[in-house]
Design an enzyme around this catalytic site. Structure first.
Site, mmCIF file in Angstrom:
data_model
loop_
_atom_site.group_PDB
_atom_site.id
_atom_site.type_symbol
_atom_site.label_atom_id
_atom_site.label_comp_id
_atom_site.label_asym_id
_atom_site.label_seq_id
_atom_site.Cartn_x
_atom_site.Cartn_y
_atom_site.Cartn_z
ATOM 1 N N HIS A 97 -5.554 -6.474 -5.613
ATOM 2 C CA HIS A 97 -4.900 -5.165 -5.596
ATOM 3 C C HIS A 97 -4.839 -4.676 -4.150
ATOM 4 O O HIS A 97 -5.784 -4.859 -3.382
ATOM 5 C CB HIS A 97 -5.669 -4.167 -6.472
ATOM 6 C CG HIS A 97 -4.917 -2.900 -6.686
ATOM 7 N ND1 HIS A 97 -4.812 -1.938 -5.704
ATOM 8 C CD2 HIS A 97 -4.194 -2.449 -7.739
ATOM 9 C CE1 HIS A 97 -4.053 -0.949 -6.162
ATOM 10 N NE2 HIS A 97 -3.673 -1.233 -7.393
ATOM 11 N N GLU A 169 3.665 -5.537 -7.505
ATOM 12 C CA GLU A 169 3.452 -4.130 -7.180
ATOM 13 C C GLU A 169 3.888 -3.875 -5.737
ATOM 14 O O GLU A 169 3.115 -4.133 -4.800
ATOM 15 C CB GLU A 169 1.968 -3.774 -7.290
ATOM 16 C CG GLU A 169 1.381 -3.903 -8.673
ATOM 17 C CD GLU A 169 0.182 -2.959 -8.842
ATOM 18 O OE1 GLU A 169 0.254 -2.083 -9.701
ATOM 19 O OE2 GLU A 169 -0.793 -3.089 -8.102
#
Ligand code: PGA
Length: 257
Positions: A97, A169
């Site tokens: 992430h 993302e």
């Protein structure tokens, strides 16, 4: 082949322990219904995992995930979380992430060490990738995705790849309220599938689940899933509001059905 949509909630560091327990209880009640056909994963903080695991044990509709893991199995790493801490608690774990990358400076190669460690312990990795705002404005999005995917695919085989989820993302969309045009997300998803097909084959390329993440809300979630686009969404901010998260799940499954 029609895939069950996957909706993942990343609770980050937004709530207290009490707040996480309350949210898990509320979601567990709302998601028990037969109406829910999507696969749902929630990723609370490490310190709530055990209590939430207990709370969800009679609810097969919600799986538990962690927000990250160290790349070493054990050792003198004060304050870190090892796969050995997680393997009896979760079935999923987010790796790579962008918020973690910023703190730990993990490279794409190290993210794959984490992913393979998780896979060896029976935990499915959700590998995050995406371009920065600078890369987007320099028209480097497709290069960035291809390069990151190259590293991912070089470290997986047919079996481990199908247990892995890839989350696209764009960094500039995370927590910003800015979102990409749905067509550009479909283009990225197609590129990822094309690259998987050229390294493995078309069947594997269609089986691998790809998520979109970045400012997903109830009113935009459906735009990023179904057809040639993603198989589900990775939700941050909206996932700590139970009604919003449930609406996202319903909107996604309605679109994919
Ligand atoms: P966001 O976060 O939904 O708040 O943009 C997404 C994520 O960080 O995975």
């Amino acid at each position: 082949m029609m895939q069950k949509p996957l909706v993942v909630g990343n609770w980050k560091m937004e709530l207290s322990f009490k707040g996480e327990i309350a949210l898990a209880k509320s979601l567990s009640t709302q998601l028990e219904s037969d109406e829910i056909s999507a696969e749902v994963v929630i990723c609370p903080s490490f310190t709530s995992l055990s209590a939430i695991q207990e709370l969800l044990k009679t609810n097969p509709k919600v799986a538990l995930g962690a927000q990250g893991v160290h790349w070493e199995e054990k050792g003198a790493s004060t304050g870190q979380i090892s796969v050995n801490h997680l393997n009896s608690l979760v079935t999923w774990c987010i790796v790579g992430h962008s918020e973690q990358r910023e703190i730990t400076h993990v490279t794409d190669e190290l993210v794959m060490v984490q992913a393979n460690l998780l896979l060896r312990h029976g935990i499915q990795p959700i590998i995050c990738m995406g371009e920065t705002a600078e890369e987007k404005s320099a028209d480097k999005t497709l290069d960035k995705i291809s390069n990151q995917l190259e590293v991912i695919l070089s470290q997986l085989n047919r079996v481990t790849l199908t247990k892995t989820v890839i989350a696209y993302e764009p960094l500039w969309a995370i927590g910003s309220g800015e979102t990409p045009d749905p067509d550009s997300v479909s283009e990225i998803v197609l590129l990822i599938r094309k690259l998987i097909a050229s390294r493995f084959d078309q069947e594997i390329a269609e089986r691998v689940r790809i998520l979109y993440g970045g400012s997903v809300k109830p009113d935009n979630a459906a735009e990023y899933v179904g057809g040639p686009s993603a198989n589900g969404v990775l939700v941050g901010g909206a996932s700590v509001h139970s009604m919003q998260f449930v609406d996202i799940i319903k909107n996604v499954q309605r679109k994919v059905a």
